[in-house]
Design an enzyme around this catalytic site. Structure first.
Site, PDB file in Angstrom:
ATOM      1  N   ASP A  67      -5.992   0.377  -3.888  1.00 47.80           N
ATOM      2  CA  ASP A  67      -5.938   1.226  -5.146  1.00 47.80           C
ATOM      3  C   ASP A  67      -6.348   0.560  -6.572  1.00 47.80           C
ATOM      4  OD1 ASP A  67      -3.718  -0.646  -5.164  1.00 47.80           O
ATOM      5  OD2 ASP A  67      -2.305   0.982  -4.617  1.00 47.80           O
ATOM      6  N   ASN A 140      10.272   3.107  -3.748  1.00 51.25           N
ATOM      7  CA  ASN A 140      10.199   4.496  -3.316  1.00 51.25           C
ATOM      8  C   ASN A 140       9.783   5.071  -2.218  1.00 51.25           C
ATOM      9  OD1 ASN A 140       7.863   4.401  -4.197  1.00 51.25           O
ATOM     10  ND2 ASN A 140       7.883   5.764  -6.085  1.00 51.25           N
TER      11      ASN A 140
END
Ligand code: PGA
Length: 255
Positions: A67, A140
């Site tokens: 990413d 998360n």
């Protein structure tokens, strides 16, 4: 999913680097999927040392990073282009034309317009697919920047970062306002296509998310849980992150 619990971060870094080195020794033209974040820094350090000592060469290797933020130029100190150069690329013999990091200009916020995304997936396929994918995990449960959601994207795409992720990464910027709001990331489909996956987890702050990964079933609300469906995943975690896991499930490292 195989769990390897090691005593501390240095050991995690050595073991991860040794697994990458073994992959490269077995197949000098390996395609590696690379991650950023604080966790793999030690592994990149170990790999750089191995190359410096002549124990391995990355000359035939191709890399694809997971990413990149949108809105940071490659020379921005917090961009993942900069990070990769700093921690690995400038120290090893990996050829510039074989290093890939997704990149999208600001404004390419819809997938229809994200030509770079399609091109990235095409390129991975063209190079024969990823042999070994390195991953970290967000608090998360995100992998790459695939954030918890009702549905997850398959291919490389543009994503709006959650507040939790922006807050977690704010430590690297002067203020949270400077943290980009969007990123380009490989999708979970691209990640799951890798032949082998190595998930690195370190520190007490990852205990909770690791507990969820260990105990929960597969849910898009915990993107890393999709890894349960992959046939060859090794989690390397240190005591702080995973020392509490039931011992019989663990491959204990000799120290
Ligand atoms: P970290 O990031 O290695 O900095 O904890 C992991 C991630 O967010 O994927």
């Amino acid at each position: 999913m195989k769990w390897r619990i090691v005593n501390h971060y240095a050991e995690l870094s050595r073991l991860a680097a040794e697994m990458v080195a073994e992959q490269v020794r077995n197949k000098p033209t390996s395609v590696l999927g690379l991650a950023t974040g604080s966790t793999p820094i030690g592994m990149y350090g170990e790999l750089s040392e191995m190359v410096r000592r002549g124990e391995i060469s990355l000359k035939g290797v191709t890399t694809f990073n997971l990413d990149e933020y949108i809105g940071l130029t490659p020379d921005h100190p917090q961009s993942y282009h900069y990070y990769m150069n700093e921690h690995l690329f400038s120290k090893v013999d990996l050829l510039p034309e074989n290093r890939h990091i997704p990149y999208a200009e600001k404004g390419e916020f819809s997938d229809e317009e994200c030509k770079a995304c399609e091109e990235y997936d095409r390129l991975i396929e063209e190079r024969g697919g990823i042999d070994l994918q390195i991953l970290g995990i967000g608090h998360n449960g995100h992998i790459g920047f695939n954030e918890p959601s009702l549905s997850l994207e398959v291919g490389t795409h543009v994503v709006a970062l959650t507040e939790e992720t922006r807050e977690a990464n704010a430590r690297f910027f002067r203020s949270i306002e400077e943290v980009p709001t969007h990123a380009i990331t490989m999708g979970v489909g691209s990640i799951m296509k890798a032949k082998r996956i190595l998930l690195l987890v370190s520190g007490a702050d990852k205990k909770e998310v690791l507990a969820r990964l260990y105990a929960e079933g597969v849910t898009t609300e915990l993107p890393a849980s999709l890894l349960h469906l992959h046939p060859d995943v090794t989690v390397i975690a240190d005591q702080e992150a995973a020392g509490w896991l039931p011992v019989e499930e663990i491959v204990k490292e000799e120290t």
